[in-house]
Design a protein around this motif. Structure first.
Motif, PDB file in Angstrom:
ATOM      1  N   ARG A 132      -2.594  -6.803  -0.973  1.00 12.99           N
ATOM      2  CA  ARG A 132      -2.001  -8.271  -0.837  1.00 12.99           C
ATOM      3  C   ARG A 132      -2.536  -9.060  -1.824  1.00 12.99           C
ATOM      4  NH1 ARG A 132      -2.085  -9.130   5.758  1.00 12.99           N
ATOM      5  NH2 ARG A 132       0.109  -8.459   6.160  1.00 12.99           N
ATOM      6  N   GLY A 133      -4.019  -8.719  -1.977  1.00 12.37           N
ATOM      7  CA  GLY A 133      -4.775  -9.521  -3.053  1.00 12.37           C
ATOM      8  C   GLY A 133      -4.265  -9.403  -4.298  1.00 12.37           C
ATOM      9  N   HIS A 134      -3.964  -8.247  -4.799  1.00 17.29           N
ATOM     10  CA  HIS A 134      -3.416  -7.983  -6.152  1.00 17.29           C
ATOM     11  C   HIS A 134      -1.954  -8.056  -6.109  1.00 17.29           C
ATOM     12  CE1 HIS A 134      -3.113  -5.995  -9.743  1.00 17.29           C
ATOM     13  NE2 HIS A 134      -2.623  -5.041  -9.496  1.00 17.29           N
ATOM     14  N   GLY A 135      -1.292  -9.019  -5.153  1.00 13.13           N
ATOM     15  CA  GLY A 135       0.151  -9.420  -5.352  1.00 13.13           C
ATOM     16  C   GLY A 135       1.000  -8.187  -5.146  1.00 13.13           C
ATOM     17  N   CYS A 136       0.693  -7.241  -4.590  1.00 16.81           N
ATOM     18  CA  CYS A 136       1.680  -6.094  -4.640  1.00 16.81           C
ATOM     19  C   CYS A 136       2.680  -6.117  -3.271  1.00 16.81           C
ATOM     20  CB  CYS A 136       0.780  -4.634  -4.220  1.00 16.81           C
ATOM     21  SG  CYS A 136      -0.225  -4.042  -5.392  1.00 16.81           S
ATOM     22  N   LEU A 137       2.163  -6.839  -2.293  1.00 17.75           N
ATOM     23  CA  LEU A 137       3.290  -7.128  -1.106  1.00 17.75           C
ATOM     24  C   LEU A 137       3.391  -8.469  -0.836  1.00 17.75           C
ATOM     25  CD1 LEU A 137       1.462  -4.765   1.388  1.00 17.75           C
ATOM     26  CD2 LEU A 137       3.768  -4.313   0.137  1.00 17.75           C
ATOM     27  N   ASP A 138       4.635  -8.832  -0.640  1.00 14.52           N
ATOM     28  CA  ASP A 138       5.102 -10.397  -0.093  1.00 14.52           C
ATOM     29  C   ASP A 138       5.812 -10.055   1.243  1.00 14.52           C
ATOM     30  OD1 ASP A 138       5.975 -12.693   0.032  1.00 14.52           O
ATOM     31  OD2 ASP A 138       7.418 -12.783  -1.404  1.00 14.52           O
ATOM     32  N   GLY A 139       4.879 -10.195   2.263  1.00 17.83           N
ATOM     33  CA  GLY A 139       5.462  -9.957   3.456  1.00 17.83           C
ATOM     34  C   GLY A 139       5.660  -8.442   3.734  1.00 17.83           C
ATOM     35  N   GLU A 140       6.966  -7.951   3.857  1.00 18.18           N
ATOM     36  CA  GLU A 140       7.037  -6.660   4.110  1.00 18.18           C
ATOM     37  C   GLU A 140       7.967  -6.087   2.811  1.00 18.18           C
ATOM     38  OE1 GLU A 140       8.678  -4.810   7.539  1.00 18.18           O
ATOM     39  OE2 GLU A 140       7.950  -6.117   8.920  1.00 18.18           O
ATOM     40  N   ARG A 141       7.933  -6.842   1.661  1.00 19.74           N
ATOM     41  CA  ARG A 141       8.699  -6.620   0.328  1.00 19.74           C
ATOM     42  C   ARG A 141       7.511  -6.239  -0.558  1.00 19.74           C
ATOM     43  NH1 ARG A 141       9.938  -9.098  -4.387  1.00 19.74           N
ATOM     44  NH2 ARG A 141       8.650 -10.917  -3.886  1.00 19.74           N
ATOM     45  N   VAL A 142       7.832  -5.084  -1.366  1.00 15.11           N
ATOM     46  CA  VAL A 142       7.022  -4.855  -2.400  1.00 15.11           C
ATOM     47  C   VAL A 142       7.373  -5.468  -3.674  1.00 15.11           C
ATOM     48  CG1 VAL A 142       6.153  -2.812  -3.794  1.00 15.11           C
ATOM     49  CG2 VAL A 142       6.679  -2.400  -1.383  1.00 15.11           C
ATOM     50  N   THR A 143       6.388  -5.935  -4.442  1.00 15.08           N
ATOM     51  CA  THR A 143       6.699  -6.759  -5.411  1.00 15.08           C
ATOM     52  C   THR A 143       6.941  -5.832  -6.667  1.00 15.08           C
ATOM     53  OG1 THR A 143       4.222  -7.007  -6.108  1.00 15.08           O
ATOM     54  CG2 THR A 143       5.374  -8.782  -4.696  1.00 15.08           C
ATOM     55  N   PRO A 144       7.551  -6.575  -7.942  1.00 15.92           N
ATOM     56  CA  PRO A 144       7.467  -5.652  -8.938  1.00 15.92           C
ATOM     57  C   PRO A 144       6.132  -5.094  -9.537  1.00 15.92           C
ATOM     58  CG  PRO A 144       8.801  -7.378  -9.118  1.00 15.92           C
ATOM     59  CD  PRO A 144       7.962  -7.681  -8.018  1.00 15.92           C
ATOM     60  N   GLY A 145       5.245  -5.693  -9.501  1.00 12.44           N
ATOM     61  CA  GLY A 145       3.628  -5.333  -9.796  1.00 12.44           C
ATOM     62  C   GLY A 145       3.242  -4.168  -8.784  1.00 12.44           C
ATOM     63  N   GLY A 146       3.714  -4.424  -7.503  1.00 14.89           N
ATOM     64  CA  GLY A 146       3.246  -3.370  -6.316  1.00 14.89           C
ATOM     65  C   GLY A 146       4.088  -2.241  -6.669  1.00 14.89           C
ATOM     66  N   GLU A 147       5.503  -2.233  -7.074  1.00 15.98           N
ATOM     67  CA  GLU A 147       5.959  -1.093  -7.397  1.00 15.98           C
ATOM     68  C   GLU A 147       5.399  -0.250  -8.429  1.00 15.98           C
ATOM     69  OE1 GLU A 147       9.110   0.367  -6.535  1.00 15.98           O
ATOM     70  OE2 GLU A 147       9.891  -1.440  -5.265  1.00 15.98           O
ATOM     71  N   SER A 148       4.645  -1.036  -9.638  1.00 14.29           N
ATOM     72  CA  SER A 148       4.169  -0.113 -10.682  1.00 14.29           C
ATOM     73  C   SER A 148       2.976   0.451 -10.085  1.00 14.29           C
ATOM     74  CB  SER A 148       3.752  -1.246 -11.665  1.00 14.29           C
ATOM     75  OG  SER A 148       5.009  -1.813 -12.188  1.00 14.29           O
ATOM     76  N   LEU A 149       1.942  -0.408  -9.208  1.00 13.74           N
ATOM     77  CA  LEU A 149       0.589   0.113  -8.726  1.00 13.74           C
ATOM     78  C   LEU A 149       0.893   1.224  -7.974  1.00 13.74           C
ATOM     79  CD1 LEU A 149      -2.537  -1.802  -7.948  1.00 13.74           C
ATOM     80  CD2 LEU A 149      -1.535  -0.348  -6.288  1.00 13.74           C
ATOM     81  N   LEU A 150       1.754   1.210  -7.058  1.00 11.97           N
ATOM     82  CA  LEU A 150       2.142   2.205  -6.131  1.00 11.97           C
ATOM     83  C   LEU A 150       2.646   3.487  -6.954  1.00 11.97           C
ATOM     84  CD1 LEU A 150       3.399   0.280  -2.946  1.00 11.97           C
ATOM     85  CD2 LEU A 150       1.311   1.448  -3.030  1.00 11.97           C
ATOM     86  N   ALA A 151       3.355   3.265  -7.832  1.00 13.97           N
ATOM     87  CA  ALA A 151       3.960   4.314  -8.668  1.00 13.97           C
ATOM     88  C   ALA A 151       2.904   5.157  -9.416  1.00 13.97           C
ATOM     89  CB  ALA A 151       5.030   4.135  -9.656  1.00 13.97           C
ATOM     90  N   GLU A 152       1.833   4.370  -9.738  1.00 13.92           N
ATOM     91  CA  GLU A 152       0.565   4.879 -10.622  1.00 13.92           C
ATOM     92  C   GLU A 152      -0.336   5.631  -9.411  1.00 13.92           C
ATOM     93  OE1 GLU A 152      -3.485   3.030 -12.484  1.00 13.92           O
ATOM     94  OE2 GLU A 152      -1.830   2.027 -12.154  1.00 13.92           O
TER      95      GLU A 152
END
Length: 234
Positions: A132-152
């Motif tokens: 959350r602190g890195h902006g990966c999640l917005d509620g239950e939605r994965v943000t574009p930045g979160g998509e990248s981090l989780l893919a990494e």
């Protein structure tokens, strides 16, 4: 007498209420399938007693069987059963600690454990805070930045979205009283953490331990973020 239309929870509650069956179900909360002999030892009963209780749990739909040749292994029937057990744990009194061994076991479970198939304890709470602190999640939605981090990290987010369960709900941690990441995404992240060897199974059921490789990997994944210092350390 009015006709009842609500669910009949009494039979399920009665199955869980027995101390031996409750111990068996709790032992299965780490998501792995265990043999009847293993469950007997963990519950502190004879093999015959464990088998009788497992038969009742099977009939009640709380556990399932995985067969490998002549061997039978038992596991929870699904994540819904695990969720019920976790809720019960949150509202139940914690047993008193009477020995150094019990104190160590309690500490290990509080630090990092699996909640069926996702990371829980301080480790799980810290990981959700970091995402959350890195902006990966917005509620239950994965943000574009979160998509990248989780893919990494190696998480297949699309596969998690297609799972027949909630995608990324909060799961209130019964020891921390704060949320960790549950659902299909929580399971996918935990699967990768274990596959990579960043966490390994501990010496007791459900406990997991952060490895040196995992500590370095998580620090690199969240490098430059102030939340790095709050990532789980065991």
């Amino acid at each position: 007498m009015a006709e009842r239309t609500d669910a009949d929870i009494a039979p399920v509650a009665a199955l869980i209420a027995d101390p031996t069956r409750a111990a068996i179900l709790t032992a299965l909360l780490d998501g792995r399938a265990l043999a009847a002999g293993e469950l007997a030892a963990l519950a502190g009963v004879s093999a015959a007693t464990a088998s009788a209780h497992l038969a009742r749990l099977l009939d009640g739909g709380l556990v399932g069987v995985v067969r490998q040749g002549r061997h039978r292994y038992y596991r929870l029937a699904g994540h819904e059963i695990a969720e019920v057990l976790e809720v019960l744990a949150r509202v139940s009194a914690r047993p008193p600690v009477r020995s150094l061994r019990q104190s160590r076991q309690a500490r290990l479970l509080e630090e990092a454990r699996t909640c069926y198939d996702h990371l829980a304890g301080r480790a799980g709470v810290a990981l959700l805070d970091a995402l959350r602190g890195h902006g990966c999640l917005d509620g239950e939605r994965v943000t574009p930045g979160g998509e990248s981090l989780l893919a990494e990290l190696g998480v297949d987010v699309e596969r998690a979205r297609r799972a027949r369960r909630r995608f990324a709900p909060e799961c209130l941690d019964w020891t921390e009283r704060r949320a960790h990441l549950g659902g299909a995404l929580g399971a996918a992240v935990t699967e990768v953490l274990l596959e990579r060897g960043w966490y390994r199974r501990g010496s007791m059921p459900r406990a997991v331990v952060l490895t040196d490789e995992g500590r370095e990997g998580l620090a690199a994944l969240f490098s430059g973020k102030e939340l790095t210092s709050h990532l789980p350390v065991t």
